[in-house]
Design an enzyme around this catalytic site. Structure first.
Site, short mmCIF file in Angstrom:
data_model
loop_
_atom_site.label_atom_id
_atom_site.label_comp_id
_atom_site.label_asym_id
_atom_site.label_seq_id
_atom_site.Cartn_x
_atom_site.Cartn_y
_atom_site.Cartn_z
N HIS A 175 0.83 -1.20 0.00
CA HIS A 175 0.00 0.00 0.00
C HIS A 175 0.87 1.25 0.00
O HIS A 175 2.05 1.19 0.29
CB HIS A 175 -0.97 0.03 1.19
CG HIS A 175 -0.33 0.12 2.53
ND1 HIS A 175 -0.11 -0.97 3.33
CD2 HIS A 175 0.16 1.18 3.21
CE1 HIS A 175 0.48 -0.60 4.44
NE2 HIS A 175 0.66 0.72 4.39
N GLU A 203 -3.74 3.57 1.62
CA GLU A 203 -4.07 3.75 3.03
C GLU A 203 -4.32 5.23 3.29
O GLU A 203 -3.43 6.06 3.07
CB GLU A 203 -2.92 3.27 3.92
CG GLU A 203 -3.11 3.56 5.38
CD GLU A 203 -1.88 3.26 6.21
OE1 GLU A 203 -1.70 3.91 7.25
OE2 GLU A 203 -1.07 2.38 5.82
N HIS A 249 2.51 11.93 -7.35
CA HIS A 249 1.13 11.55 -7.60
C HIS A 249 0.96 10.05 -7.42
O HIS A 249 1.92 9.30 -7.37
CB HIS A 249 0.70 11.95 -9.02
CG HIS A 249 1.54 11.32 -10.08
ND1 HIS A 249 2.66 11.95 -10.61
CD2 HIS A 249 1.46 10.13 -10.71
CE1 HIS A 249 3.22 11.16 -11.51
NE2 HIS A 249 2.51 10.05 -11.60
N GLU A 282 -2.94 10.69 -11.14
CA GLU A 282 -2.74 10.63 -12.59
C GLU A 282 -3.55 9.50 -13.16
O GLU A 282 -3.56 8.39 -12.62
CB GLU A 282 -1.27 10.42 -12.92
CG GLU A 282 -0.98 10.35 -14.41
CD GLU A 282 0.48 10.08 -14.73
OE1 GLU A 282 0.89 10.47 -15.83
OE2 GLU A 282 1.20 9.51 -13.89
#
Length: 128
Positions: free
Chosen positions: A5, A56, A74, A122
């Site tokens: 994550h 998360e 990003h 993005e």
């Protein structure tokens, strides 16, 4: 080995959950409250954490804003129809900060949207 994550600190967990689930289309995978530490973690993604990378969202109780700094770039999401995805995000109230088009110095078609905390997401056209 795989990426499990990526964590983002958010100022309003409910606004962020709305953005990533309703606007972007992720699912809330799990949510955990930590009263002793005064924070909440919410994990969102496109599939189960056992096989997919998650995002998360960390909400530190009482903190409503963060400075993003200059190091953050990003989060990138592959999409099958970038124009339809951008329209759906805009129609759902999402903020589009770069319309679909070829990336500078390349041909890959990309767009950018912004979450409620100002994090850039993005969108990358996948396939033809």
């Amino acid at each position: 080995m795989r990426i499990l994550h990526t964590m983002l600190r958010v100022g309003d967990l409910e606004k962020s959950l709305d953005f990533y689930t309703r606007v972007v289309g992720m699912k809330l995978l799990r949510r955990e409250e930590f009263p002793d530490g005064k924070f909440t973690l919410a994990f969102v993604g496109f599939g189960p954490e056992s096989t997919h990378t998650a995002l998360e969202l960390t909400y530190n109780w009482g903190t409503s804003r963060y400075e993003l700094g200059t190091a953050y770039g990003h989060v990138a999401l592959g999409v099958s129809d970038i124009h339809a995805t951008v329209k759906a995000i805009r129609d759902a109230g999402g903020k589009v900060v770069r319309e679909p088009g070829p990336m500078k110095h390349g041909t890959t078609v990309i767009a950018f949207v912004e979450d409620p905390d100002g994090y850039r997401v993005e969108l990358i056209q996948q396939g033809t």
